[in-house]
Motif scaffolding. Structure first.
Motif, PDB file in Angstrom:
ATOM      1  N   SER A   1       0.849  -1.189   0.000  1.00 44.77           N
ATOM      2  CA  SER A   1       0.000   0.000   0.000  1.00 44.77           C
ATOM      3  C   SER A   1       0.886   1.240   0.000  1.00 44.77           C
ATOM      4  O   SER A   1       2.109   1.136   0.094  1.00 44.77           O
ATOM      5  CB  SER A   1      -0.939   0.010   1.215  1.00 44.77           C
ATOM      6  OG  SER A   1      -0.193   0.106   2.402  1.00 44.77           O
ATOM      7  N   PHE A   2       0.244   2.410  -0.067  1.00 42.92           N
ATOM      8  CA  PHE A   2       0.995   3.664  -0.073  1.00 42.92           C
ATOM      9  C   PHE A   2       0.094   4.794   0.380  1.00 42.92           C
ATOM     10  O   PHE A   2      -1.129   4.680   0.355  1.00 42.92           O
ATOM     11  CB  PHE A   2       1.592   3.954  -1.462  1.00 42.92           C
ATOM     12  CG  PHE A   2       0.641   3.713  -2.595  1.00 42.92           C
ATOM     13  CD1 PHE A   2      -0.270   4.679  -2.976  1.00 42.92           C
ATOM     14  CD2 PHE A   2       0.642   2.504  -3.252  1.00 42.92           C
ATOM     15  CE1 PHE A   2      -1.149   4.449  -4.009  1.00 42.92           C
ATOM     16  CE2 PHE A   2      -0.244   2.263  -4.286  1.00 42.92           C
ATOM     17  CZ  PHE A   2      -1.137   3.242  -4.673  1.00 42.92           C
ATOM     18  N   GLY A   3       0.737   5.876   0.800  1.00 43.24           N
ATOM     19  CA  GLY A   3       0.009   7.040   1.276  1.00 43.24           C
ATOM     20  C   GLY A   3      -0.585   7.857   0.145  1.00 43.24           C
ATOM     21  O   GLY A   3      -0.235   7.697  -1.020  1.00 43.24           O
ATOM     22  N   PRO A   4      -1.471   8.793   0.482  1.00 43.63           N
ATOM     23  CA  PRO A   4      -2.209   9.559  -0.528  1.00 43.63           C
ATOM     24  C   PRO A   4      -1.377  10.578  -1.306  1.00 43.63           C
ATOM     25  O   PRO A   4      -1.799  11.011  -2.376  1.00 43.63           O
ATOM     26  CB  PRO A   4      -3.297  10.255   0.288  1.00 43.63           C
ATOM     27  CG  PRO A   4      -2.732  10.357   1.669  1.00 43.63           C
ATOM     28  CD  PRO A   4      -1.876   9.135   1.846  1.00 43.63           C
ATOM     29  N   THR A   5      -0.222  10.970  -0.792  1.00 49.91           N
ATOM     30  CA  THR A   5       0.560  11.991  -1.499  1.00 49.91           C
ATOM     31  C   THR A   5       1.846  11.428  -2.108  1.00 49.91           C
ATOM     32  O   THR A   5       2.758  12.185  -2.443  1.00 49.91           O
ATOM     33  CB  THR A   5       0.922  13.157  -0.551  1.00 49.91           C
ATOM     34  OG1 THR A   5       1.708  12.649   0.532  1.00 49.91           O
ATOM     35  CG2 THR A   5      -0.314  13.852  -0.028  1.00 49.91           C
ATOM     36  N   VAL A   6       1.895  10.108  -2.283  1.00 48.44           N
ATOM     37  CA  VAL A   6       3.093   9.492  -2.825  1.00 48.44           C
ATOM     38  C   VAL A   6       3.425  10.068  -4.210  1.00 48.44           C
ATOM     39  O   VAL A   6       2.549  10.241  -5.045  1.00 48.44           O
ATOM     40  CB  VAL A   6       2.947   7.947  -2.843  1.00 48.44           C
ATOM     41  CG1 VAL A   6       1.977   7.471  -3.889  1.00 48.44           C
ATOM     42  CG2 VAL A   6       4.268   7.249  -2.999  1.00 48.44           C
ATOM     43  N   PHE A   7       4.664  10.480  -4.400  1.00 45.83           N
ATOM     44  CA  PHE A   7       5.238  11.043  -5.633  1.00 45.83           C
ATOM     45  C   PHE A   7       4.685  12.414  -6.028  1.00 45.83           C
ATOM     46  O   PHE A   7       5.094  12.972  -7.034  1.00 45.83           O
ATOM     47  CB  PHE A   7       5.118  10.068  -6.815  1.00 45.83           C
ATOM     48  CG  PHE A   7       5.950   8.829  -6.636  1.00 45.83           C
ATOM     49  CD1 PHE A   7       7.315   8.857  -6.864  1.00 45.83           C
ATOM     50  CD2 PHE A   7       5.375   7.644  -6.214  1.00 45.83           C
ATOM     51  CE1 PHE A   7       8.089   7.728  -6.680  1.00 45.83           C
ATOM     52  CE2 PHE A   7       6.140   6.497  -6.028  1.00 45.83           C
ATOM     53  CZ  PHE A   7       7.505   6.547  -6.263  1.00 45.83           C
ATOM     54  N   LYS A   8       3.794  13.010  -5.258  1.00 44.60           N
ATOM     55  CA  LYS A   8       3.240  14.323  -5.618  1.00 44.60           C
ATOM     56  C   LYS A   8       4.290  15.424  -5.566  1.00 44.60           C
ATOM     57  O   LYS A   8       4.217  16.379  -6.335  1.00 44.60           O
ATOM     58  CB  LYS A   8       2.054  14.669  -4.724  1.00 44.60           C
ATOM     59  CG  LYS A   8       0.858  13.813  -5.034  1.00 44.60           C
ATOM     60  CD  LYS A   8      -0.422  14.463  -4.616  1.00 44.60           C
ATOM     61  CE  LYS A   8      -1.489  13.438  -4.828  1.00 44.60           C
ATOM     62  NZ  LYS A   8      -2.655  13.801  -5.400  1.00 44.60           N
TER      63      LYS A   8
END
Length: 110
Positions: free
Chosen positions: A54-61
């Motif tokens: 899984s990953f957080g909502p702002t990954v790579f932003k």
């Protein structure tokens, strides 16, 4: 699973270097048990790879790009990156990485 990533973090299930290594697999099939020194040397030289859970909502932003990863992808990450965590429910060990520690995505789970 009781682990939820926040912000730009990525939850990865690290690959077991012994299970993924062709030499270890061949030795195991022949009934050989390799020494601890051999295993440790092999682990230190191995590429660090794992499966994205899984990953957080702002990954790579922060990089101005769309998120290139999805759950189930096999990724390579920087050696010694991340923080080991154990899921209190299933006792499985995971690694929480910063998105910047993802080096590449392996096509077809190579």
């Amino acid at each position: 699973m009781s682990i939820k990533c926040v912000t730009f973090r990525v939850l990865v299930k690290p690959h077991d270097v012994i299970e993924k290594d062709d030499a270890y697999a061949a030795a195991k099939r022949m009934g050989l048990d390799l020494s601890l020194e051999t295993k440790l040397g092999r682990e230190q030289a191995a590429v660090d790879a794992g499966t994205v859970v899984s990953f957080g909502p702002t990954v790579f932003k922060d990089y101005g790009v769309d998120n290139p990863i999805k759950a189930g992808d096999t990724v390579v990450y920087a050696k010694h990156a991340g923080k080991k965590v154990v899921d209190p429910e299933d006792k499985v060990e995971y690694l929480v990485l910063n998105d910047e520690d993802i080096v590449c995505i392996l096509e077809n789970g190579a």
